[in-house]
Design a protein around this motif. Structure first.
Motif, mmCIF file in Angstrom:
data_model
loop_
_atom_site.group_PDB
_atom_site.id
_atom_site.type_symbol
_atom_site.label_atom_id
_atom_site.label_comp_id
_atom_site.label_asym_id
_atom_site.label_seq_id
_atom_site.Cartn_x
_atom_site.Cartn_y
_atom_site.Cartn_z
ATOM 1 N N LEU A 29 0.832 -1.197 0.000
ATOM 2 C CA LEU A 29 0.000 0.000 0.000
ATOM 3 C C LEU A 29 0.873 1.257 0.000
ATOM 4 C CD1 LEU A 29 -2.914 1.054 0.169
ATOM 5 C CD2 LEU A 29 -2.726 0.928 2.662
ATOM 6 N N LEU A 30 1.871 1.287 0.876
ATOM 7 C CA LEU A 30 2.765 2.445 0.941
ATOM 8 C C LEU A 30 3.597 2.575 -0.329
ATOM 9 C CD1 LEU A 30 3.870 2.167 4.679
ATOM 10 C CD2 LEU A 30 2.472 3.976 3.664
ATOM 11 N N GLU A 31 3.964 1.440 -0.904
ATOM 12 C CA GLU A 31 4.718 1.475 -2.166
ATOM 13 C C GLU A 31 3.854 2.069 -3.281
ATOM 14 O OE1 GLU A 31 7.080 -1.585 -5.192
ATOM 15 O OE2 GLU A 31 6.329 -2.290 -3.242
ATOM 16 N N LEU A 32 2.593 1.661 -3.319
ATOM 17 C CA LEU A 32 1.667 2.207 -4.305
ATOM 18 C C LEU A 32 1.518 3.713 -4.138
ATOM 19 C CD1 LEU A 32 -0.846 2.184 -6.290
ATOM 20 C CD2 LEU A 32 -2.221 1.701 -4.247
ATOM 21 N N LEU A 33 1.307 4.136 -2.913
ATOM 22 C CA LEU A 33 1.083 5.554 -2.663
ATOM 23 C C LEU A 33 2.333 6.383 -2.933
ATOM 24 C CD1 LEU A 33 -1.048 5.190 0.586
ATOM 25 C CD2 LEU A 33 -1.869 5.940 -1.654
ATOM 26 N N ALA A 34 3.498 5.830 -2.628
ATOM 27 C CA ALA A 34 4.748 6.535 -2.917
ATOM 28 C C ALA A 34 4.952 6.696 -4.407
ATOM 29 C CB ALA A 34 5.921 5.810 -2.272
ATOM 30 N N ASP A 35 4.693 5.624 -5.162
ATOM 31 C CA ASP A 35 4.842 5.671 -6.623
ATOM 32 C C ASP A 35 3.863 6.672 -7.224
ATOM 33 O OD1 ASP A 35 6.830 3.809 -6.537
ATOM 34 O OD2 ASP A 35 5.537 2.117 -7.080
ATOM 35 N N GLU A 36 2.632 6.639 -6.730
ATOM 36 C CA GLU A 36 1.637 7.554 -7.268
ATOM 37 C C GLU A 36 2.007 8.998 -6.970
ATOM 38 O OE1 GLU A 36 -0.831 7.103 -9.177
ATOM 39 O OE2 GLU A 36 -0.986 4.925 -9.216
ATOM 40 N N GLU A 37 2.563 9.240 -5.793
ATOM 41 C CA GLU A 37 2.980 10.590 -5.443
ATOM 42 C C GLU A 37 4.102 11.074 -6.363
ATOM 43 O OE1 GLU A 37 2.972 14.172 -3.282
ATOM 44 O OE2 GLU A 37 1.544 12.517 -3.382
ATOM 45 N N ASP A 38 5.016 10.174 -6.703
ATOM 46 C CA ASP A 38 6.118 10.528 -7.597
ATOM 47 C C ASP A 38 5.610 10.951 -8.969
ATOM 48 O OD1 ASP A 38 7.939 9.985 -5.635
ATOM 49 O OD2 ASP A 38 8.375 7.949 -6.323
ATOM 50 N N HIS A 39 4.464 10.392 -9.383
ATOM 51 C CA HIS A 39 3.944 10.667 -10.715
ATOM 52 C C HIS A 39 2.817 11.696 -10.718
ATOM 53 C CE1 HIS A 39 5.903 6.683 -11.306
ATOM 54 N NE2 HIS A 39 6.207 7.188 -12.491
ATOM 55 N N SER A 40 2.532 12.253 -9.555
ATOM 56 C CA SER A 40 1.420 13.217 -9.509
ATOM 57 C C SER A 40 1.897 14.606 -9.904
ATOM 58 C CB SER A 40 0.815 13.259 -8.100
ATOM 59 O OG SER A 40 1.757 13.725 -7.152
#
Length: 302
Positions: A291-302
């Protein structure tokens, strides 16, 4: 048994001057008048402020700020935080304050240090901040009952400050000078950001065709708030707390398409929620990691 004031406990009746007939100043002036104090003047510049003063402080003359201050025993400075220090410095430089005068400000972010420029005038500094959101109408007078006020002052004036709060219907809570900013940050983070969060949720529901999003949200949010105030992190529910990374990913993808302005808020809060759930033991590391990996990746691409 609730505390009940007696004539001996109550402060003397003061002539009160209100500097700033905004939502807070006009209401506190009305509360002090209701407690038996005499409001001798109010400053009001805009049409809205003048209307508010007329409604909540009927018969009280509108005066220039120096006259409001000079004619009062108790001065209430109810102005924006960033304007407070300059106003105090100006009034002190022109010897407008009088020795022994009670000078009360309503800023949550400031303690009494912001009144330091007037120390040479031998004022009694009081910082009384009502922990409530105001409408600037008579409705707020009832809301003052049981409202907490953050109180900061010199030791000798603490009983007086607390008595004034109780007279207005509030509950005094002592806030040390050094902790004033942290106190205000907590309130702003909880109350102001709640408005943004709920407004975004209403916008998203409205986009689905739901005509009364408030009706849908009110029972859910009321229960969530009540449970959180009683239980803290234990009240947490939903896909983040369960570690449902697939559902969270679907939410993020949807927001990217239909509400890109809401997506950064969702990502930041989902990440903070996952971290709190992990630290409190409500979310196991095996579920938290993806979950944290998903959210971190999404933040990088936002």
């Amino acid at each position: 048994m609730p505390w009940v004031s007696t004539p001996q406990d109550r402060p003397a009746r003061f002539d009160v001057g209100i500097v700033g007939a905004g939502r807070v100043g006009a209401v506190l002036g009305a509360a002090l008048a209701r407690a038996g104090h005499h409001v001798t003047g109010v400053s009001a510049v805009s049409e809205a402020s003048r209307a508010r003063a007329a409604a909540l402080l009927p018969g009280v003359p509108v005066k220039p700020i120096p006259d409001v201050v000079a004619d009062a025993h108790l001065v209430v400075l109810a102005i924006p935080d960033d304007a407070l220090a300059d106003l105090v410095a100006g009034l002190a430089a022109t010897a407008t304050f009088t020795p022994g005068q009670l000078v009360l400000h309503t800023s949550g972010a400031h303690g009494i240090a912001v009144l330091e420029a007037a120390a040479g005038r031998d004022i009694v500094p009081l910082a009384l901040h009502p922990a409530m959101t105001f409408t600037g109408t008579s409705v707020d007078l009832d809301r003052l009952h049981d409202c907490c006020f953050g109180v900061t002052t010199v030791d000798m004036a603490r009983p007086l400050a607390e008595a004034l709060v109780i007279e207005m219907g509030g509950d005094p809570v002592w806030v040390p000078e050094a902790e004033r900013l942290a106190y205000h940050t907590a309130l702003a983070h909880g109350a102001n950001h709640l408005v943004t969060l709920v407004s975004q949720a209403m916008d998203l529901l409205r986009s689905t065709g739901i005509e009364q999003p408030a009706r849908v949200l009110e029972p859910l949010l009321s229960a969530a708030l009540s449970n959180t105030l009683q239980q803290g992190d234990a009240a947490l529910t939903g896909p983040v707390a369960r570690g449902d990374a697939g559902t969270v990913a679907a939410h993020v993808a949807l927001l990217a398409e239909v509400a890109p302005d809401i997506r950064p808020t969702y990502l930041a809060l989902a990440r903070a929620t996952a971290q709190r759930a992990l630290l409190s033991g409500r979310l196991k590391p095996a579920a938290a990691d993806p979950l944290l990996e998903l959210l971190a990746d999404e933040e990088d691409h936002s």
